[in-house]
Motif scaffolding. Structure first.
Motif, mmCIF file in Angstrom:
data_model
loop_
_atom_site.group_PDB
_atom_site.id
_atom_site.type_symbol
_atom_site.label_atom_id
_atom_site.label_comp_id
_atom_site.label_asym_id
_atom_site.label_seq_id
_atom_site.Cartn_x
_atom_site.Cartn_y
_atom_site.Cartn_z
ATOM 1 N N LEU A 1 0.818 -1.212 0.000
ATOM 2 C CA LEU A 1 0.000 0.000 0.000
ATOM 3 C C LEU A 1 0.851 1.262 0.000
ATOM 4 N N THR B 1 -0.838 3.873 -1.902
ATOM 5 C CA THR B 1 -2.017 4.363 -1.192
ATOM 6 C C THR B 1 -1.626 5.429 -0.185
ATOM 7 N N VAL C 1 -8.373 -2.006 3.272
ATOM 8 C CA VAL C 1 -8.088 -2.384 1.890
ATOM 9 C C VAL C 1 -8.198 -3.899 1.756
ATOM 10 N N MET D 1 -12.517 -0.879 0.823
ATOM 11 C CA MET D 1 -12.073 -0.883 -0.571
ATOM 12 C C MET D 1 -11.814 -2.299 -1.067
ATOM 13 N N PHE E 1 -6.660 0.480 -5.120
ATOM 14 C CA PHE E 1 -5.897 1.168 -4.075
ATOM 15 C C PHE E 1 -4.531 1.664 -4.537
ATOM 16 N N ASN E 2 -4.231 1.545 -5.830
ATOM 17 C CA ASN E 2 -2.925 1.971 -6.310
ATOM 18 C C ASN E 2 -3.014 2.343 -7.786
ATOM 19 N N PHE F 1 -6.233 5.529 -9.185
ATOM 20 C CA PHE F 1 -6.441 5.699 -7.742
ATOM 21 C C PHE F 1 -6.040 7.108 -7.324
#
Length: 425
Positions: free
Chosen positions: A120, A123, A176, A205, A387-388, A392
């Motif tokens: 992450l 993120t 996530v 998410m 998430f990336n 995102f």
């Protein structure tokens, strides 16, 4: 026994891997005239491919040294502020300019599903300019001695509750993927107890809230196999000489094998293109490949009890959406959530958590007011893109930040003490 064989195989290849790395450097050395020829680059590329496909990838670092607040670059310092045997809570402390209005405090709960929290990194990087970020850094179970006891689903929920209480009021939580279920459970438990430290908002998410909706290949596997099959076929004891020797775990390399087999052709093509980039001396695409796979191939083990309970409760029994999930002997009631704003985010092409599985949280949390809930479906992204990645950063992160700011409560500054092993200091 299979885990031991895996370790022995890795150890047996160590001298060959070291030799390949040395010879790669010889063929790639700019002072070696052969390095400038197609044959030399082909040899160097072949040796690097062998070394990379046989190495064990260690835990990556976040390496987030700075961010931008407004139009100004500020330093970022990574610090552990809370610690337990199976998790550290990391804080990305920003050197905010004087007079800067305090940003919302966000707890990012990283998935405990085989990869490290550094998955992450993007993120965190996208949210840092607008928020005070904390993230769960789950431990590799093979590194936790048996003397530290077990870690199961109830413990996971307890850890989240402890962290929210440690961070204080007006904290927002983002889950996530995998932690969507325990995070929702933690919020329900806290709300049922009228806990003043329940989160101000909860963002879920790409999470498996109800895997009966649009089941994916991952969901089908769990549906077709009994819990006993998983216990007999994927649970193994950590081999010697690891600190967690004899701890029953679900090995990270098995999870990685499962993920890669779902898109095997894509990974084969990626490695073929990587080889050709090396031969052509095309540095930038090759470096992007290294960066991605250094992260993707770094995996951690999960405790057997947590893994099996998650499989049973989330993927086989669907306990949360059926209203049958239990925490510490008490029924978890999502209807108890009344004061926590809810944002659910999904990816249109998600092949891990199908469309609708995360949105199901909006259905089971019946008592959240309509003006405190929102759902967003991001077009043209798969699971990772939730998430990336560029979409995102451009389309999802701003929505999260706006939602969090809209539903902030009047709170207090983050707690500054450090807690380790249950003691304050």
């Amino acid at each position: 026994m299979f885990y031991q064989l895996y370790e022995l195989n890795h150890a047996a290849l160590a001298p060959y891997r070291a030799f390949a790395d040395i010879m790669r450097m010889v063929y790639a050395n700019p002072f070696n005239p052969i390095s400038q020829t197609p044959w030399g680059r082909t040899m160097a590329a072949s040796l690097e491919m062998f070394e990379r496909t046989t190495r064990r990838y260690g835990k990556p670092s976040f390496d987030l040294k700075e961010t931008v607040i407004g139009d100004r670059k500020v330093a970022v310092r990574e610090e552990i502020v809370w610690s337990r045997p199976f998790c550290n809570l990391l804080h990305f402390a920003r050197n905010v300019p004087s007079g800067h209005v305090p940003d919302p405090r966000i707890l990012v709960v990283a998935p405990m599903s085989g990869h490290y929290a550094t998955l992450l990194r993007g993120t965190v990087e996208a949210l840092l300019p607008s928020a005070d970020i904390y993230i769960t850094d789950w431990m590799d179970a093979r590194m936790v001695p048996m003397t530290e006891g077990t870690f199961d689903f109830d413990d996971y929920v307890d850890y989240i509750i402890e962290m929210l209480r440690f961070l204080g009021p007006d904290t927002h939580v983002i889950a996530v993927c995998q932690p969507s279920v325990p995070v929702l459970a933690a919020a329900a438990v806290m709300e049922a107890e009228n806990d003043p430290f329940s989160p101000s908002s909860m963002t879920l998410m790409g999470g498996p809230i109800d895997t009966r909706i649009n089941p994916t290949a991952v969901n089908q596997l769990a549906k077709e196999r009994s819990l006993e099959w998983f216990a007999d076929n994927v649970i193994m004891n950590v081999p010697w000489p690891q600190p967690g020797f004899m701890r029953p775990v679900y090995p990270g390399f098995l999870q990685l094998s499962g993920f890669m087999s779902m898109n095997l052709d894509r990974h084969v093509i990626a490695h073929k293109e990587f080889f050709m980039h090396l031969v052509k001396n095309d540095g930038e695409p090759a470096e992007k490949h290294r960066d991605f796979y250094d992260e993707y191939l770094a995996v951690m083990d999960l405790t057997a009890e947590f893994y099996l309970q998650t499989v049973e409760q989330v993927f086989i029994k669907h306990a949360l959406p059926k209203g049958e999930l239990v925490h510490r002997g008490k029924l978890v009631d999502p209807a108890a959530i009344r004061n926590v704003a809810l944002l659910t985010v999904e990816g249109e092409n998600d092949d891990i958590s199908g469309v609708g599985q995360t949105q199901a949280a909006q259905t089971i949390c019946v008592n959240i007011p309509d003006n405190m809930r929102m759902h967003y479906l991001q077009p043209d992204v798969g699971h990772y893109g939730v998430f990336n990645g560029s979409r995102f950063r451009r389309e999802i992160a701003p929505r999260i930040v706006n939602f969090v700011r809209e539903h902030a409560r009047t709170g207090k500054p983050a707690v500054k003490r450090v807690i380790k092993g249950g003691k304050s200091s």
